[in-house]
Design a protein around this motif. Structure first.
Motif, PDB file in Angstrom:
ATOM      1  N   ASP B 157     -36.966 -13.536  -8.506  1.00 40.40           N
ATOM      2  CA  ASP B 157     -36.387 -14.255  -9.640  1.00 40.40           C
ATOM      3  C   ASP B 157     -35.595 -13.320 -10.531  1.00 40.40           C
ATOM      4  O   ASP B 157     -35.946 -12.144 -10.685  1.00 40.40           O
ATOM      5  N   CYS B 158     -34.536 -13.870 -11.098  1.00 43.99           N
ATOM      6  CA  CYS B 158     -33.722 -13.125 -12.056  1.00 43.99           C
ATOM      7  C   CYS B 158     -33.681 -13.891 -13.354  1.00 43.99           C
ATOM      8  O   CYS B 158     -33.454 -15.102 -13.342  1.00 43.99           O
ATOM      9  N   LYS B 159     -33.925 -13.217 -14.436  1.00 42.05           N
ATOM     10  CA  LYS B 159     -33.776 -13.843 -15.741  1.00 42.05           C
ATOM     11  C   LYS B 159     -32.944 -12.901 -16.612  1.00 42.05           C
ATOM     12  O   LYS B 159     -33.335 -11.752 -16.794  1.00 42.05           O
ATOM     13  N   ASN B 160     -31.815 -13.430 -17.080  1.00 41.45           N
ATOM     14  CA  ASN B 160     -30.924 -12.604 -17.882  1.00 41.45           C
ATOM     15  C   ASN B 160     -30.613 -11.315 -17.123  1.00 41.45           C
ATOM     16  O   ASN B 160     -30.173 -11.361 -15.988  1.00 41.45           O
ATOM     17  N   SER B 161     -30.884 -10.168 -17.722  1.00 46.30           N
ATOM     18  CA  SER B 161     -30.528  -8.927 -17.036  1.00 46.30           C
ATOM     19  C   SER B 161     -31.744  -8.299 -16.352  1.00 46.30           C
ATOM     20  O   SER B 161     -31.744  -7.114 -16.054  1.00 46.30           O
ATOM     21  N   CYS B 162     -32.776  -9.109 -16.115  1.00 40.15           N
ATOM     22  CA  CYS B 162     -33.989  -8.589 -15.492  1.00 40.15           C
ATOM     23  C   CYS B 162     -34.280  -9.304 -14.178  1.00 40.15           C
ATOM     24  O   CYS B 162     -33.907 -10.455 -14.006  1.00 40.15           O
ATOM     25  N   LYS B 219     -46.696 -18.759 -17.071  1.00 43.70           N
ATOM     26  CA  LYS B 219     -47.816 -19.531 -17.609  1.00 43.70           C
ATOM     27  C   LYS B 219     -47.296 -20.569 -18.603  1.00 43.70           C
ATOM     28  O   LYS B 219     -47.762 -21.707 -18.628  1.00 43.70           O
ATOM     29  N   PHE B 220     -46.325 -20.144 -19.401  1.00 37.33           N
ATOM     30  CA  PHE B 220     -45.754 -21.032 -20.411  1.00 37.33           C
ATOM     31  C   PHE B 220     -45.171 -22.290 -19.757  1.00 37.33           C
ATOM     32  O   PHE B 220     -45.432 -23.409 -20.175  1.00 37.33           O
ATOM     33  N   GLU B 221     -44.386 -22.067 -18.700  1.00 37.64           N
ATOM     34  CA  GLU B 221     -43.801 -23.207 -17.989  1.00 37.64           C
ATOM     35  C   GLU B 221     -44.899 -24.122 -17.448  1.00 37.64           C
ATOM     36  O   GLU B 221     -44.773 -25.347 -17.471  1.00 37.64           O
ATOM     37  N   PRO B 228     -39.282 -25.114 -13.356  1.00 34.20           N
ATOM     38  CA  PRO B 228     -39.049 -23.661 -13.309  1.00 34.20           C
ATOM     39  C   PRO B 228     -37.731 -23.297 -13.987  1.00 34.20           C
ATOM     40  O   PRO B 228     -36.695 -23.895 -13.694  1.00 34.20           O
ATOM     41  N   GLY B 229     -37.804 -22.364 -14.913  1.00 34.61           N
ATOM     42  CA  GLY B 229     -36.591 -21.893 -15.572  1.00 34.61           C
ATOM     43  C   GLY B 229     -36.108 -22.773 -16.702  1.00 34.61           C
ATOM     44  O   GLY B 229     -35.136 -22.450 -17.374  1.00 34.61           O
ATOM     45  N   ASP B 230     -36.790 -23.884 -16.917  1.00 34.43           N
ATOM     46  CA  ASP B 230     -36.345 -24.818 -17.959  1.00 34.43           C
ATOM     47  C   ASP B 230     -36.907 -24.415 -19.313  1.00 34.43           C
ATOM     48  O   ASP B 230     -37.712 -25.117 -19.909  1.00 34.43           O
ATOM     49  N   VAL B 231     -36.507 -23.264 -19.778  1.00 40.81           N
ATOM     50  CA  VAL B 231     -36.962 -22.774 -21.081  1.00 40.81           C
ATOM     51  C   VAL B 231     -35.745 -22.202 -21.804  1.00 40.81           C
ATOM     52  O   VAL B 231     -34.742 -21.889 -21.178  1.00 40.81           O
ATOM     53  N   GLN B 267     -33.507 -15.802 -23.842  1.00 39.09           N
ATOM     54  CA  GLN B 267     -32.167 -15.946 -24.372  1.00 39.09           C
ATOM     55  C   GLN B 267     -31.159 -16.313 -23.288  1.00 39.09           C
ATOM     56  O   GLN B 267     -30.378 -17.228 -23.428  1.00 39.09           O
ATOM     57  N   GLY B 268     -31.169 -15.595 -22.247  1.00 38.30           N
ATOM     58  CA  GLY B 268     -30.145 -15.806 -21.223  1.00 38.30           C
ATOM     59  C   GLY B 268     -30.729 -16.549 -20.055  1.00 38.30           C
ATOM     60  O   GLY B 268     -31.478 -15.988 -19.275  1.00 38.30           O
ATOM     61  N   ASN B 269     -30.355 -17.791 -19.941  1.00 35.70           N
ATOM     62  CA  ASN B 269     -30.849 -18.519 -18.798  1.00 35.70           C
ATOM     63  C   ASN B 269     -29.962 -18.309 -17.577  1.00 35.70           C
ATOM     64  O   ASN B 269     -30.352 -18.519 -16.451  1.00 35.70           O
ATOM     65  N   LYS B 270     -28.745 -17.875 -17.869  1.00 33.57           N
ATOM     66  CA  LYS B 270     -27.828 -17.605 -16.773  1.00 33.57           C
ATOM     67  C   LYS B 270     -28.202 -16.303 -16.084  1.00 33.57           C
ATOM     68  O   LYS B 270     -28.598 -15.349 -16.738  1.00 33.57           O
TER      69      LYS B 270
END
Lengths: 651, 323
Positions: B157-162, B219-221, B228-231, B267-270
């Motif tokens: 998985d990738c989230k923002n720059s991570c 866990k939050f999701e 998934p990813g809908d935050v 912050q970055g969902n993209k």
């Protein structure tokens, strides 16, 4: 909103990519996805089959077309509204001058050879444009950022020297397979199929040993009306039989070495095999000379197989014959090319027979081709990772986040848990002759060396200048350019043939020369020191440049002549193994720099790296073989060769 | 015998990489079958890499219809809205991937990943899932583990720059070349469930903070019942609250899960395309290693953060795993 603003410097940036190969394809894709809208690409290469496993913008149907142009078209399919400007050209062409470079916000290198990298480095310094430099080999890679005055330039650290071998090792006492390859490729192949006017150590050695130099010189010449079925075996017997017998006569040589075994064709191939050899030539009707191959006629299919001595002998004779029958027009001007199947077959067979004679293990065609062509290992994944890292650094450069810049190593084995390891960029090297104008010094015999030697061996080979101008005080000694007056051209031509001390403005010990490249806008000063004698094996150039160059290296106690900078293409005293390097060059330097422990920020890493990363060690030893440049890539050492190879590729 | 050898075409095409990993590895690659689910930027990068490398076949799962947003970090799909034509992401990607290497079979499987029966996975040598819930990750991992055949399991998985990669090779044997010797090595992996159940306090002090932050978001999701990813950044306060609860529950110092990192991840969902390229590249190498049995595979988490530029391997395994 905030992120939109942050995107601006990317959207508005004009970037130049040099190289559209392994790294280049990945880089162009990632730039386009990341929001870059104005990208220029320079690449003089055309697409080849062996590119397709990693240069994913290219297809089989594109083979032979310009990489830069096809890459552009491929990326426009998923990002149609951006500007990509391709140049199917050599980055060293004069149109790419300092003004051209000045229009860009950042330059991104995905190059495959030292010479072009140095050239781009100088133009970026002169134009004051930040440069992001990269290289990969196998699973290893690295990305560095070079900004004038803030970080080191590409040439602040010495680059690894191309591996050269003492001529006597190649001609008399090979101990490794690579020695046999160099002999087969640079001596025998060149002698039989190359330019007859070139110096070749096979000449020297055979005339040394034969009774009359007259007859020895003619040994390799096919005699008038000599049947090819006779000529091949005669050459075979001469180089693998007679020459070995002669060499064995020198007892001194073999005191501490295993004596080689002379091999004669009649002992290996009984008569009937000879016949078979001649008759099995089934696919002789083809017109396409590039597909001429000895393997199919001999029933050899798998390039991974190691052939027996008999098979090697048959390949040797068959490939030699095919050169004279199917490719007669090429004979006399062939240069070894790793993509020339017949040439690879001949060199593999010749190297294996010689290896067998000297008790060295034989190798498959696949392996021999890798060594002879200096093919660098390449995989798509490393290129993709490195391209990602380049874009990350480029974005920092554009956002002016100078303190966040990193140079990053991509490792095969983790060091301190990391496989992507960032370190802070180094400061400029104060004694770098490129970015700090520190004078160099040159030991040379001023009453024997000609200006031509100085221009070829130092100015072009070592200093990597393209359009040099040489001055002694205010006196112009030499200059290259299109717009020179005829009398000046004649004047310079005359100067080239003069020894330094007899030039109109004599160059002797203590002279300070200024050498300038107008295209690169790069100047350096050279202190001349007169020296009478040079060691032929160790200092084959007959001159020693210092001030920036690295120490000589030795290998297995053998004295090896190591040159700095590029291969000395026609040195008569050393055989240079040239390479086709795919995207690599810089990595070897840096990896080999790490363990030296001289760099403060890398000190800790160096320990781990040398222990946990056998690959880095492998790399250093492997890379020490690989230098210069092959048939596939952009740059040959001097301009003429460059032109020649370029033209050939375009048609 | 002949079928065991690479064809002339394969030898020519794969020349450069055979020089890296050898003919045997290439042969094993060409007999492998890979399943991927979730065709976002990182997975697309991964698919490109393994198709180029010459795996036997690749099966794609993602029924999401192609839309403009979905192709933002996707270079496989021509950006021409007329061409989307109601295709699913998997279908659109298949068409492009096929062109990359005619020797690799690329196909699409429709349906919800979590609904596939266990024997469906028997076809595959490696399964890569992306953009799915914590429950699905655990479920698919368990299904793979229950098969007789060894199936390598990965999440990415990738989230923002991570980015994060998880690897489960179960019980994995491979050969390692040290100088002239060849040593047989064996590694025992934990399942995803076992790994994420290791008490945080039991982990070494310097474990990447990304590990904790990504577990909090996962866990939050789950507790919020999100896809998934809908935050988004709006969720920051509740996410921080959950973080505190988890840390307290584990008597774990909250400092190890910086608020700023959670904020950045929300912050970055993209996806950040260079990060996709890096993570997809590392994952490609890992799958190639696992299939070919050449090279040390990573065990068992990999983290990359473009902000510090580090690509770090962490071993987070249950102490008794596989014993």
């Amino acid at each position: 909103m905030a992120s939109d603003q942050k995107l601006d410097p990317i959207k508005n940036a004009k970037v130049l990519m040099v190289g559209a190969g392994g790294i280049g394809c990945e880089l162009l894709k990632t730039l386009a996805l990341s929001g870059f809208t104005d990208i220029h690409i320079i690449d003089m290469d055309t697409i080849e089959v062996s590119n397709l496993n990693r240069q994913f913008l290219f297809r089989q149907s594109h083979v032979g077309q310009s990489k830069a142009k096809v890459a552009r078209d491929a990326v426009l399919r998923f990002r149609p509204h951006i500007n990509i400007t391709p140049y199917h050209a050599n980055v060293k062409d004069p149109e790419f001058n300092v003004d051209f470079f000045k229009q860009f916000n950042v330059v991104l290198n995905g190059l495959d050879n030292l010479d072009a990298r140095r050239h781009v480095n100088r133009l970026c310094l002169a134009a004051d444009v930040p440069l992001v430099e990269s290289g990969t080999t196998g699973f290893l890679g690295q990305v560095t950022v070079h900004i004038k005055g803030q970080t080191e330039c590409y040439e602040c650290q010495p680059k690894p020297a191309p591996k050269t071998y003492p001529v006597c090792t190649i001609t008399n006492t090979p101990s490794k397979f690579v020695h046999c390859i160099v002999w087969a490729k640079d001596l025998l192949f060149a002698k039989l199929f190359g330019d007859k006017n070139q110096d070749n150590d096979l000449n020297v050695r055979s005339s040394d040993s034969a009774n009359s130099s007259e007859s020895a010189k003619d040994v390799f010449e096919r005699r008038k009306d000599e049947d090819i079925e006779q000529y091949g075996p005669r050459i075979y017997d001469h180089v693998f039989g007679y020459n070995i017998e002669v060499a064995l006569g020198n007892e001194e040589t073999w005191k501490s070495r295993n004596r080689p075994k002379p091999i004669y064709s009649r002992d290996i191939l009984p008569d009937k095999l000879f016949h078979q050899n001649g008759n099995l030539n089934k696919d002789g009707e083809t017109d396409d000379t590039s597909s001429v191959s000895a393997m199919p006629c001999l029933g050899l299919k798998n390039p991974q197989d190691i052939w027996s001595l008999v098979e090697n002998s048959r390949v040797f004779l068959e490939s030699l014959k095919l050169f004279f029958t199917k490719r007669a027009k090429d004979v006399g001007n062939l240069i070894f090319d790793k993509d020339d199947q017949l040439a690879v077959e001949f060199v593999t067979a010749a190297a294996n027979i010689r290896a067998s004679s000297f008790g060295i293990p034989m190798h498959s065609l696949f392996e021999a081709k890798g060594i002879a062509g200096n093919i660098v290992h390449a995989v798509a994944t490393t290129n993709a990772i490195i391209a990602g890292l380049i874009v990350i650094e480029a974005i920092k450069v554009l956002r002016n986040e100078r303190n966040k810049l990193r140079m990053t190593y991509c490792l095969e084995h983790p060091s301190r848990k990391m496989i992507l390891m960032p370190v802070e960029p180094f400061e400029p090297n104060k004694s770098c002759y490129v970015c700090s104008e520190t004078p160099l010094s040159l030991e040379i015999n001023t009453s024997r060396s000609k200006l031509r030697d100085f221009v070829e061996k130092i100015v072009k080979n070592k200093l990597g200048m393209n359009f040099p101008l040489i001055m002694h005080g205010s006196a112009l000694l030499y200059e290259v350019g299109d717009d020179l007056e005829e009398d000046m051209v004649a004047n310079y031509a005359a100067n080239l043939e003069k020894v330094l001390a007899e030039l109109p403005s004599p160059v002797t010990g203590g002279t300070m020369l200024t050498v300038e490249d107008l295209q690169q806008e790069f100047t350096c000063s050279i202190n001349i020191k007169h020296r009478e004698e040079f060691d032929e094996e160790k200092e084959p150039d007959g001159m020693v440049l210092s001030g920036w160059i690295q120490a000589r290296t030795t290998e297995n106690g053998e004295r090896s002549a190591v040159t700095n900078g590029e291969s000395t293409s026609k040195s008569s005293n050393t055989a240079v193994l040239e390479e086709e390097s795919d995207d690599i060059e810089i990595i070897s330097t840096e990896v080999s720099v790490i363990p030296s422990g001289t760099k403060r920020k890398l000190a800790e890493i160096s320990v781990n790296n040398s222990v946990n990363s056998p690959s880095a060690g492998d790399l250093v030893s492997k890379k020490s073989l690989e230098h210069g440049d092959g048939n596939n890539s952009v740059v040959m050492i001097d301009g003429e060769e460059l032109e020649g190879s370029k033209k050939k590729r375009l048609h | 015998m002949d079928s065991e050898e690479l064809t002339e075409q394969e030898t020519a095409l794969y020349d450069r990489q055979i020089r890296v990993w050898g003919v045997d590895a290439q042969r094993r690659l060409s007999k492998s079958h890979i399943l991927v689910s979730g065709m976002k930027g990182t997975v697309v990068e991964f698919c490109k890499n393994i198709v180029l490398a010459g795996v036997g076949s690749l099966t794609l799962i993602d029924d999401t219809p192609v839309n403009k947003e979905a192709v933002s970090a996707n270079f496989l799909i021509p950006l021409d809205e007329n061409e989307f034509g109601g295709k699913s992401l998997a279908q659109a990607c298949r068409d492009a991937l096929k062109e990359f290497n005619p020797m690799v079979g690329v196909s699409v499987e429709k349906g919800d990943l979590s609904s596939f029966e266990g024997d469906f996975f028997d076809k595959f040598s490696a399964v890569v899932v992306s953009g799915c819930s914590l429950a699905t990750k655990k479920l698919i991992n368990e299904k793979c583990r229950k098969r007789l055949k060894q199936i390598a399991f990965y999440t990415v998985d990738c989230k923002n720059s991570c980015g994060e990669i998880f690897v489960d090779l179960q019980s994995y044997t491979y050969t390692q070349k040290k100088l002239d010797e060849t040593i047989e090595c064996q590694l025992q992996y934990s399942s995803f469930e076992e790994a994420v159940s290791v008490p945080w306090k039991a982990l070494p002090r310097k474990v990447s903070k990304l590990y904790f932050a990504l577990r909090v978001l996962e866990k939050f999701e789950e507790v919020e019942g999100r896809k998934p990813g809908d935050v988004s950044i709006e969720d920051l306060p509740s996410a921080l609250k959950l973080k505190k609860e988890i840390c307290d529950g584990q008597s774990f110092n909250e400092v190890n899960v910086p608020d700023s990192l959670l904020e950045r991840l929300l912050q970055g969902n993209k996806e950040h395309p260079p990060v996709c390229a890096i993570i997809g590249g590392i994952l490609g190498q890992e799958v190639i290693k696992a299939i070919s049995g050449k090279g040390d595979p990573l065990k068992n988490f990999f983290f990359f953060d473009a902000v510090d530029g580090k690509g770090v391997i962490e071993d987070i395994s249950a102490p008794n795993s596989g014993a």
